[in-house]
Write an enzyme that holds these catalytic residues in place. Structure first.
Site, PDB file in Angstrom:
ATOM      1  N   ARG A  46      14.243   3.857   9.818  1.00 35.46           N
ATOM      2  CA  ARG A  46      12.781   3.882   9.856  1.00 35.46           C
ATOM      3  C   ARG A  46      12.203   2.486  10.125  1.00 35.46           C
ATOM      4  NH1 ARG A  46      11.085   8.388   5.284  1.00 35.46           N
ATOM      5  NH2 ARG A  46      12.038  10.115   6.368  1.00 35.46           N
ATOM      6  N   ASP A 152      -3.981   9.829   0.528  1.00 35.65           N
ATOM      7  CA  ASP A 152      -2.561   9.532   0.774  1.00 35.65           C
ATOM      8  C   ASP A 152      -2.435   8.023   0.938  1.00 35.65           C
ATOM      9  OD1 ASP A 152      -0.020  11.432   1.840  1.00 35.65           O
ATOM     10  OD2 ASP A 152       0.102   9.312   2.386  1.00 35.65           O
TER      11      ASP A 152
HETATM   12  C1  LIG Z   1       6.406  15.003   1.391  1.00 36.31           C
HETATM   13  S1  LIG Z   1       4.704  14.635   1.549  1.00 36.31           S
HETATM   14  C2  LIG Z   1       3.978  15.929   0.559  1.00 36.31           C
HETATM   15  C3  LIG Z   1       2.670  16.436   1.149  1.00 36.31           C
HETATM   16  C4  LIG Z   1       2.022  17.590   0.366  1.00 36.31           C
HETATM   17  N1  LIG Z   1       1.612  17.164  -0.941  1.00 36.31           N
HETATM   18  C5  LIG Z   1       2.959  18.765   0.265  1.00 36.31           C
HETATM   19  O1  LIG Z   1       3.465  19.050  -0.812  1.00 36.31           O
HETATM   20  O2  LIG Z   1       3.179  19.418   1.290  1.00 36.31           O
HETATM   21  C6  LIG Z   1       4.573  13.202   0.484  1.00 36.31           C
HETATM   22  C7  LIG Z   1       3.334  12.355   0.758  1.00 36.31           C
HETATM   23  O3  LIG Z   1       3.196  11.420  -0.302  1.00 36.31           O
HETATM   24  C8  LIG Z   1       2.665  10.224   0.236  1.00 36.31           C
HETATM   25  N2  LIG Z   1       2.925   9.116  -0.699  1.00 36.31           N
HETATM   26  C9  LIG Z   1       4.098   8.473  -0.935  1.00 36.31           C
HETATM   27  N3  LIG Z   1       3.911   7.496  -1.839  1.00 36.31           N
HETATM   28  C10 LIG Z   1       2.602   7.536  -2.191  1.00 36.31           C
HETATM   29  C11 LIG Z   1       1.794   6.774  -3.094  1.00 36.31           C
HETATM   30  N4  LIG Z   1       2.312   5.762  -3.817  1.00 36.31           N
HETATM   31  N5  LIG Z   1       0.481   7.064  -3.187  1.00 36.31           N
HETATM   32  C12 LIG Z   1      -0.054   8.086  -2.453  1.00 36.31           C
HETATM   33  N6  LIG Z   1       0.651   8.831  -1.595  1.00 36.31           N
HETATM   34  C13 LIG Z   1       1.964   8.564  -1.468  1.00 36.31           C
HETATM   35  C14 LIG Z   1       3.375  10.093   1.578  1.00 36.31           C
HETATM   36  O4  LIG Z   1       2.701   9.232   2.449  1.00 36.31           O
HETATM   37  C15 LIG Z   1       3.433  11.545   2.048  1.00 36.31           C
HETATM   38  O5  LIG Z   1       2.391  11.859   2.924  1.00 36.31           O
END
Ligand SMILES: C[S@@+](CC[C@H](N)C(=O)[O-])C[C@H]1O[C@@H](n2cnc3c(N)ncnc32)[C@H](O)[C@@H]1O
Length: 290
Positions: A46, A152
Site C-alpha cells: 500500500r 471517516d
Molecule cells: C472496513 S471499512 C467499514 C465501513 C463500514 N462501517 C462497514 O461496516 O461497511 C473501515 C473504515 O474505517 C475507517 N477508519 C479506520 N481508522 C479510522 C479512525 N481512526 N477513525 C475513523 N475512521 C477510521 C477506514 O478509513 C474505513 O473506511
C-alpha cells in the site's frame, strides 16, 4: 516452476524490518490501526503506491517526507492508502432491521417532531449511512425527521461518499426497488452510474473524523444510534476500550451502539447493556438515577 515475480510497484523497493516498524508505529499513532505481525506485505504494497506517486526512491525517503511535510497532507494520503474501505449497501442487514424495530418502540413515548440523531462513525464510501437513511425512510415513514452524521478518517472516502456515485455492481446489494426509489441513473446510454437522490442527500452530512483523536470529539447533542462497524477490528485492545467508552458517553439514554458482526465487546470495560453480540444499549434515564 516459474520464479515468483514481484508486483511492478514493489520492484526495486525493498522495505527493511526497521522501516516496517517505523511505519507501523506511525500508523498506530495517527489512526490506531495495528500493523505488526502479519501485515508486512500489506503495508509495503500500500505504501509503495505513495513512494511511486511521489517519485521517491525508498521507504526511508518517504518516511522522512511524511514526518516532515508541514501541511500534514501527505499523512492524510498515507492514511487513505493504509486503511481498508470494504463496505456495501445493507452490509450485515440484520442491524438495519434491529435499528428500525428499536426506534419504533422508543418512538411511542417520544415527541414525533424531535429528529432522531444517528452517526455512522466509520462510513467509508457512504454505503452505510445511505443504507441507514433508506432503512429509516422505509421503516419509520417519510414524515419522521432524522439526521445522520457520517464520518471517516480517510478524506478520500469522505469525498467519494459526498459525491454519492455508485456503479451498477455496487448497487446490487440494495433491496428490490430501492435503486429506482432512491437513486438516479446517469449516462442512460453509457455505463450505468447511480447517483444518490435528494431524499437521502438531505439527511446525511459527511465530514472527516478520527475516532482516536480526542480533539475531534466536539458534539453538542447525543446520538440515538451509533454504527461503528468493521473498524474496531483493526485497533488494539486499549484503543478499542477507549473508543467504546467515548461512544458510550455520546449515546442518549436507551441509545444503541452497533459494532461489526465479528466485533464483540467481550472483555472490554464499558457500561452498555448487551442486546445481542454486536448490538449494545445505553441505560434508560431512570436506570442511571441513584
Ligand atoms: C472496513 S471499512 C467499514 C465501513 C463500514 N462501517 C462497514 O461496516 O461497511 C473501515 C473504515 O474505517 C475507517 N477508519 C479506520 N481508522 C479510522 C479512525 N481512526 N477513525 C475513523 N475512521 C477510521 C477506514 O478509513 C474505513 O473506511
Amino acid at each position: 516452476m516459474p520464479a515468483l515475480s514481484l508486483a511492478p510497484e514493489l520492484q526495486g523497493l525493498p522495505m527493511s524490518q526497521a522501516e516496517f516498524r517505523a511505519f507501523s508505529a506511525l500508523v498506530l499513532r495517527s489512526c490506531g490501526i495495528r500493523m505488526e505481525g502479519l501485515k508486512f506485505d500489506l503495508l509495503r504494497t500500500r505504501l509503495a503506491k505513495r513512494v511511486r506517486a511521489l517519485k521517491l526512491s525508498s521507504f526511508k525517503e518517504y518516511y522522512e517526507w511524511v514526518c516532515s511535510e508541514p501541511s500534514g497532507e501527505e499523512l492524510e494520503r498515507m492514511i487513505d492508502v493504509v486503511t481498508t474501505h470494504k463496505t456495501e449497501f445493507f452490509r450485515e442487514s440484520g442491524h438495519y432491521q434491529e435499528l428500525i424495530r428499536r426506534l419504533r418502540e422508543r418512538g411511542q413515548a417520544r415527541d414525533p417532531q424531535l429528529p432522531w440523531r444517528l452517526w455512522s462513525a466509520a462510513c467509508s464510501t457512504g454505503e452505510e449511512p445511505y443504507s441507514m437513511a433508506m432503512a429509516l425512510l422505509e421503516g419509520l415513514g417519510a414524515g419522521t425527521p432524522f439526521k445522520i452524521l457520517a464520518t471517516d478518517i480517510s478524506s478520500g472516502v469522505v469525498a467519494a461518499a459526498t459525491r454519492g456515485l455508485y456503479t451498477a455492481e455496487r448497487t446490487s446489494s440494495l433491496p428490490l426497488g430501492y435503486r429506482d426509489r432512491y437513486f438516479q441513473r446517469l449516462h442512460p446510454k453509457g455505463e450505468a452510474t447511480y447517483s444518490v437522490g435528494e431524499a437521502l442527500r438531505e439527511t446525511v452530512q459527511f465530514s472527516r473524523f478520527n475516532l482516536n483523536d480526542p480533539d475531534d470529539y466536539v458534539f453538542t447533542r447525543k446520538f440515538d444510534a451509533i454504527f461503528c462497524r468493521n473498524v474496531m477490528i483493526y485497533f488494539d485492545r486499549p484503543t478499542q476500550e477507549t473508543l467504546v467508552q467515548r461512544l458510550s458517553a455520546l449515546l442518549a439514554p436507551e441509545g444503541l451502539l452497533f459494532t461489526g458482526f465479528s466485533e464483540s465487546l467481550i472483555g472490554i470495560k464499558q457500561d452498555l447493556k448487551t442486546l445481542s453480540p454486536s448490538v449494545y444499549q445505553k441505560a434508560a434515564r431512570w436506570e442511571t438515577r441513584p
